[in-house]
Scaffold this motif. Structure first.
Motif, PDB file in Angstrom:
ATOM      1  N   PHE A  43       6.267   3.388  -6.297  1.00 44.94           N
ATOM      2  CA  PHE A  43       6.807   3.141  -4.970  1.00 44.94           C
ATOM      3  C   PHE A  43       5.816   2.351  -4.132  1.00 44.94           C
ATOM      4  O   PHE A  43       4.624   2.277  -4.436  1.00 44.94           O
ATOM      5  N   PHE A  44       6.335   1.762  -3.060  1.00 41.20           N
ATOM      6  CA  PHE A  44       5.463   1.039  -2.137  1.00 41.20           C
ATOM      7  C   PHE A  44       5.047   1.964  -0.997  1.00 41.20           C
ATOM      8  O   PHE A  44       5.785   2.867  -0.599  1.00 41.20           O
ATOM      9  N   LYS A  45       3.848   1.719  -0.470  1.00 39.07           N
ATOM     10  CA  LYS A  45       3.324   2.556   0.601  1.00 39.07           C
ATOM     11  C   LYS A  45       3.934   2.167   1.943  1.00 39.07           C
ATOM     12  O   LYS A  45       4.301   1.001   2.158  1.00 39.07           O
ATOM     13  N   ASP A  46       4.008   3.130   2.832  1.00 40.94           N
ATOM     14  CA  ASP A  46       4.463   2.854   4.184  1.00 40.94           C
ATOM     15  C   ASP A  46       3.336   2.164   4.950  1.00 40.94           C
ATOM     16  O   ASP A  46       2.150   2.491   4.773  1.00 40.94           O
ATOM     17  N   ILE A  47       3.691   1.203   5.791  1.00 39.92           N
ATOM     18  CA  ILE A  47       2.661   0.485   6.538  1.00 39.92           C
ATOM     19  C   ILE A  47       2.062   1.355   7.632  1.00 39.92           C
ATOM     20  O   ILE A  47       0.991   1.046   8.163  1.00 39.92           O
ATOM     21  N   PHE A  48       2.760   2.451   7.979  1.00 40.21           N
ATOM     22  CA  PHE A  48       2.231   3.385   8.982  1.00 40.21           C
ATOM     23  C   PHE A  48       1.717   4.626   8.260  1.00 40.21           C
ATOM     24  O   PHE A  48       2.387   5.178   7.397  1.00 40.21           O
ATOM     25  N   SER A  49       0.508   5.043   8.608  1.00 35.13           N
ATOM     26  CA  SER A  49      -0.072   6.254   8.032  1.00 35.13           C
ATOM     27  C   SER A  49      -0.808   7.028   9.121  1.00 35.13           C
ATOM     28  O   SER A  49      -1.203   6.459  10.149  1.00 35.13           O
ATOM     29  N   LEU A  50      -0.957   8.313   8.885  1.00 30.97           N
ATOM     30  CA  LEU A  50      -1.631   9.191   9.856  1.00 30.97           C
ATOM     31  C   LEU A  50      -2.975   9.618   9.299  1.00 30.97           C
ATOM     32  O   LEU A  50      -3.060  10.253   8.250  1.00 30.97           O
ATOM     33  N   VAL A 101      -4.500   9.963  13.992  1.00 29.60           N
ATOM     34  CA  VAL A 101      -4.373   8.598  14.514  1.00 29.60           C
ATOM     35  C   VAL A 101      -3.404   7.826  13.612  1.00 29.60           C
ATOM     36  O   VAL A 101      -3.545   7.842  12.380  1.00 29.60           O
ATOM     37  N   ILE A 102      -2.445   7.162  14.225  1.00 25.45           N
ATOM     38  CA  ILE A 102      -1.498   6.352  13.468  1.00 25.45           C
ATOM     39  C   ILE A 102      -2.166   5.017  13.127  1.00 25.45           C
ATOM     40  O   ILE A 102      -2.593   4.276  14.017  1.00 25.45           O
ATOM     41  N   VAL A 103      -2.242   4.725  11.842  1.00 25.33           N
ATOM     42  CA  VAL A 103      -2.910   3.518  11.366  1.00 25.33           C
ATOM     43  C   VAL A 103      -1.854   2.562  10.818  1.00 25.33           C
ATOM     44  O   VAL A 103      -0.995   2.959  10.020  1.00 25.33           O
ATOM     45  N   LEU A 104      -1.924   1.318  11.261  1.00 26.38           N
ATOM     46  CA  LEU A 104      -1.015   0.282  10.787  1.00 26.38           C
ATOM     47  C   LEU A 104      -1.755  -0.582   9.758  1.00 26.38           C
ATOM     48  O   LEU A 104      -2.754  -1.225  10.084  1.00 26.38           O
ATOM     49  N   THR A 105      -1.251  -0.604   8.525  1.00 23.62           N
ATOM     50  CA  THR A 105      -1.876  -1.371   7.446  1.00 23.62           C
ATOM     51  C   THR A 105      -0.911  -2.453   6.985  1.00 23.62           C
ATOM     52  O   THR A 105       0.182  -2.155   6.482  1.00 23.62           O
ATOM     53  N   LEU A 106      -1.310  -3.697   7.167  1.00 24.03           N
ATOM     54  CA  LEU A 106      -0.466  -4.832   6.796  1.00 24.03           C
ATOM     55  C   LEU A 106      -1.162  -5.640   5.701  1.00 24.03           C
ATOM     56  O   LEU A 106      -2.343  -5.965   5.816  1.00 24.03           O
ATOM     57  N   LYS A 107      -0.416  -5.961   4.666  1.00 20.81           N
ATOM     58  CA  LYS A 107      -0.955  -6.739   3.558  1.00 20.81           C
ATOM     59  C   LYS A 107      -0.273  -8.115   3.535  1.00 20.81           C
ATOM     60  O   LYS A 107       0.932  -8.219   3.302  1.00 20.81           O
TER      61      LYS A 107
END
Length: 307
Positions: A55-62, A66-72
């Motif tokens: 599966f693909f990861k969600d771009i939002f993680s906790l 703290v909510i972290v936005l990870t963009l590739k």
């Protein structure tokens, strides 16, 4: 005697009219938002994600509350560096452009003939254009696979007539691919052209002939410019689906045919790389938006000119 105030609409009538106009606009916009924009945003979000095994990861993680936005953005960089994707886009655009031009060359005379036919014959001609839609798209394309085979009716008839000594390779070639695309999409070119040509004022042609223009000059200087909206609309209806076509290249073009639809299929189901496939899809949508913007600009200029 009634006064002017009698005919003036009350504030309730004005409010109802404004509400009605807003609803007429809001309902289609809401439909487009739910059916088109939201799915596109989901695909765009996937294109910026990373694969995690299956599966693909969600771009939002906790992390640590703290909510972290990870963009590739690596997938988009790969599209500009890998020749496979570049060649697939160029090949898809080239085949779609060739198909559009051939459809226009076939459809314009047919639409012109329909528009100039007696009014009682036009429904029958329209029925002939729409008749293929009564049969499954997949069956119609697969029928060409049978017709163009080495031992198909075309080759057998040519051999029987002595035109060729051995079967001609037609299947799994650019010829079979373009033929299938043209056969499938030419009705989408005919219908907007006919709708545009049938409304044209023929008195303009009579005036041009009275002023000394030849029929050919009248056609190029009056008929073609006035039908430009139909030409552009039909071209968009053919070009846009041709760019992302998958079934026809797969059945008639063969496995060696490089088109973006086949690349999408491989990324989604063979490589199981959903972010990369989503990136390919997003770029393809961006490429499609360019001709749509051109069409909207032409429509706006035409409307402004008539105003």
């Amino acid at each position: 005697m009634a006064t002017a105030a009698t005919f003036a609409p009350s504030w309730q009538t004005k409010l109802t009219g404004v509400w009605g106009r807003n609803m007429v606009i809001a309902i289609p916009m809401a439909f487009l938002l739910v059916v088109f924009l939201l799915p596109f945003l989901v695909v765009f979000k996937i294109s910026l994600s990373e694969m995690d095994t299956v599966f693909f990861k969600d771009i939002f993680s906790l992390r640590d509350d703290v909510i972290v936005l990870t963009l590739k953005f690596g997938n988009y960089l790969s599209l500009t560096q890998d020749t496979l994707y570049i060649n697939a886009y160029l090949s898809s655009i080239k085949i779609a452009a060739v198909t559009t031009l051939i459809c226009l060359a076939i459809a314009y005379p047919f639409a012109y003939f329909m528009a100039r036919s007696p009014a009682d014959r036009r429904p029958a001609l329209l029925m002939l254009v729409m008749l293929p839609f009564w049969t499954s798209f997949l069956l119609r394309v697969y029928a060409w696979k049978m017709l163009l085979a080495d031992n198909g009716p075309f080759n057998n008839a040519a051999i029987a007539l002595g035109l060729i000594a051995e079967p001609v390779k037609m299947m799994n070639t650019p010829f079979s691919l373009v033929l299938g695309m043209v056969y499938t999409y030419v009705p989408f070119m005919i219908l907007p052209l006919y709708a545009n040509l049938v409304k044209m004022d023929l008195r303009l042609l009579e005036a041009a002939l009275d002023l000394g223009a030849t029929p050919w000059q009248a056609f190029w200087r009056i008929t073609v410019p006035l039908s430009m909206s139909g030409i552009i609309a039909g071209s968009m209806l053919v070009f846009i689906p041709c760019v992302g076509e998958f079934v026809i290249p797969e059945l008639l073009g063969g496995p060696e045919t490089l088109m973006i639809g086949h690349v999408l299929w491989d990324e989604f189901f063979s490589n199981n790389d959903w972010p990369m496939a989503a990136s390919v899809a997003v770029v393809m949508v961006a490429l499609i938006i360019i001709p749509l913007a051109f069409f909207n600009k032409h429509q706006a200029e035409s409307t402004g000119g008539r105003a």
